[in-house]
Design a protein around this motif. Structure first.
Motif, mmCIF file in Angstrom:
data_model
loop_
_atom_site.group_PDB
_atom_site.id
_atom_site.type_symbol
_atom_site.label_atom_id
_atom_site.label_comp_id
_atom_site.label_asym_id
_atom_site.label_seq_id
_atom_site.Cartn_x
_atom_site.Cartn_y
_atom_site.Cartn_z
ATOM 1 N N ASP A 57 -7.034 3.534 10.941
ATOM 2 C CA ASP A 57 -7.321 4.159 9.727
ATOM 3 C C ASP A 57 -6.015 4.763 9.367
ATOM 4 N N PRO A 58 -5.809 5.310 7.881
ATOM 5 C CA PRO A 58 -4.568 5.624 7.432
ATOM 6 C C PRO A 58 -3.819 7.072 8.305
ATOM 7 N N GLN A 59 -5.124 7.814 8.591
ATOM 8 C CA GLN A 59 -4.528 9.000 8.966
ATOM 9 C C GLN A 59 -3.934 8.797 10.739
ATOM 10 N N GLU A 66 -2.452 5.877 11.452
ATOM 11 C CA GLU A 66 -1.082 5.096 10.992
ATOM 12 C C GLU A 66 -0.293 6.284 10.723
ATOM 13 N N LYS A 67 -0.383 7.430 9.988
ATOM 14 C CA LYS A 67 0.390 8.671 9.588
ATOM 15 C C LYS A 67 0.909 9.176 11.116
ATOM 16 N N ILE A 126 0.912 -1.380 -0.024
ATOM 17 C CA ILE A 126 -0.066 -0.164 -0.184
ATOM 18 C C ILE A 126 0.996 1.211 0.027
ATOM 19 N N MET A 138 1.240 5.801 0.278
ATOM 20 C CA MET A 138 0.830 7.070 0.687
ATOM 21 C C MET A 138 0.733 8.085 -0.137
ATOM 22 N N PRO A 165 0.742 -4.513 3.802
ATOM 23 C CA PRO A 165 0.603 -3.126 4.396
ATOM 24 C C PRO A 165 2.024 -2.383 4.024
ATOM 25 N N GLN A 166 1.518 -0.936 4.404
ATOM 26 C CA GLN A 166 2.809 -0.272 3.666
ATOM 27 C C GLN A 166 4.301 -0.382 4.668
ATOM 28 N N HIS A 187 -0.708 -5.524 12.052
ATOM 29 C CA HIS A 187 -1.669 -4.550 11.873
ATOM 30 C C HIS A 187 -3.028 -4.800 12.201
#
Length: 440
Positions: free
Chosen positions: A369-371, A373-374, A128, A130, A420-421, A357
């Motif tokens: 969620d992606p936010q 994770e960031k 994945i 970003m 996953p990234q 994850h």
């Protein structure tokens, strides 16, 4: 079908820049702010001015890191700092390095590959991505119209390796060489003889390419191609291609490292109950207790993690108890995998990183969620760095993984899914600046 094409690379003129080692850099995404400054100071022609230029407070839409990179590139070409090879070529590159006291090397073939959407199947994504890095790289390619560093792509080779295709290469006489700050030497040979280029092109034609590193750069190259007005995407226009360093699955010198997770931003009450919650799913065992320096303890710990990982899913966790190196071993790994999305292929659900994850980060820590994770996660293959950051209070936890086998990377991509990234870290990465691919 994979369409590889030779290209007339831009390469440094050593009469102008001196030692190649002083002008190459790592890929942009592993360069720290301190390293960026050091590369600026090292040589006025260091590639950092193109690959990852500095930002300034008065930057605007007309004057910024991208416009400066474009102006610098134009100047270097005009002044002969960068010279374009006269004939289309492929570039064989050796990475010669030491890992844990053992000398190793692996090989890649730098080519350009016709860009395709991932759903065509010839080039397959494995992780994945970003959005932020894609925007940054797109702004750079729009300004400079070049590929500065090659994407790493792996292909399955049933017999032999890259060197078996090139028996005539004099391995003692590369055309150019450079060494990075980690002691990795990059030796480059230019292959421009027409019959050999044709032979390599035909060899690659039936290969599937798995992106090993550089998803953002590939996605960026696709976006750049798609925004070119009037471009015939079936033509051999260089904008239809992207530079890739292709690695054979049979190359025994390639090291696949895990990318560990550093975690911050956990609410105190959640962190306080984490050990109890983990104990519902994992046995928690201390490793490397007692005397010994931190590096020795780390080595004992990671060796225990690797040993356990051969027979079970396993994680290392640091920070759960102050100063303790702990292993997490599932009570029932099948039950944990049943907590992951059932529609995902078995190869995906069997990954330790998927369990990390899906169970630890999402279910137990609420990083779902992606936010989040960031905000909460940092990634690094450097185990000592992560332990140090936890000890210094820069993060709350570090979770350590075993590497993902390349067979699993391919199996998941073949099933149409991505890991996953930051699931893999191929080591060492190709240097930026050994050869540049012009898109003009």
């Amino acid at each position: 079908m994979t369409h590889a094409q030779p290209f007339r690379g831009l390469r440094y003129n050593l009469d102008k820049v001196g030692d190649l080692s002083s002008v190459i850099t790592p890929p942009y995404d592993v360069i720290s702010e301190t390293e960026q400054h050091d590369y600026y100071e090292r040589n006025p022609f260091n590639l950092i001015r193109l690959e990852l230029g500095k930002k300034f407070p008065d930057d605007n839409s007309r004057h910024n890191r991208y416009t400066r990179a474009a102006a610098t590139l134009e100047e270097w070409i005009r002044d002969g700092v960068l010279l374009r090879d006269e004939r289309p070529a492929y570039y064989l590159m050796e990475h010669r390095f030491s890992h844990r006291g053992r000398k190793r090397s692996y090989w890649c073939l730098i080519v350009t590959i016709r860009l395709e959407e991932f759903n065509t199947g010839a080039v397959r994504a494995t992780e994945i991505t970003m959005n932020a890095p894609i925007e940054d790289r797109l702004n750079l390619i729009r300004a400079c119209h070049v590929n500065l560093s090659p994407i790493m792509g792996a292909f399955v080779q049933k017999k032999g390796d890259l060197l078996t295709l090139l028996p005539e290469i004099d391995l003692t006489r590369p055309d150019t060489s450079g060494t990075n700050d980690s002691g990795v030497t990059f030796n480059l040979w230019v292959i421009d003889e027409e019959s050999k280029v044709r032979e390599l092109t035909e060899f690659l034609a039936d290969k599937i390419i798995y992106i090993a590193d550089g998803h953002h750069r590939y996605t960026t190259a696709l976006a750049y191609r798609n925004e070119q007005p009037g471009l015939d995407v079936a033509s051999n226009d260089p904008r239809n291609f992207v530079m890739m360093a292709l690695i054979s699955s049979n190359d025994r010198g390639l090291i696949m490292l895990p990318t560990h997770r550093l975690i911050r931003g956990i609410k105190p009450d959640r962190l306080a109950s984490l050990k109890e919650e983990l104990a519902r799913y994992f046995s928690i065992r201390e490793v490397a207790s007692g005397s010994g320096d931190s590096r020795e303890k780390l080595d004992i710990w990671t060796e225990a993690l690797a040993k356990e990982g051969k027979r079970n899913a396993a994680f290392g966790i640091y920070g759960l108890e102050s100063g303790k190196y702990l292993l997490l071993i599932p009570h029932d790994v099948s039950a944990l995998r049943d907590m992951l999305p059932a529609e995902r292929p078995l190869a995906w659900r069997e990954l330790d990183v998927s369990l990390l994850h899906g169970v630890i980060l999402q279910k137990l820590l609420g990083i779902d969620d992606p936010q989040k994770e960031k905000e909460c996660l940092e990634y690094s293959p450097d185990d000592a760095e992560l332990v140090r950051k936890v000890d210094d209070g820069g993060a709350q936890l570090a979770v350590f993984l075993n590497p993902v086998p390349i067979s699993s990377v391919a199996a998941i991509a073949d099933a149409g899914y991505r890991m996953p990234q930051k699931s893999t870290y191929f080591y060492p990465k190709p240097a930026a600046g050994m050869v540049i691919n012009p898109l003009f």
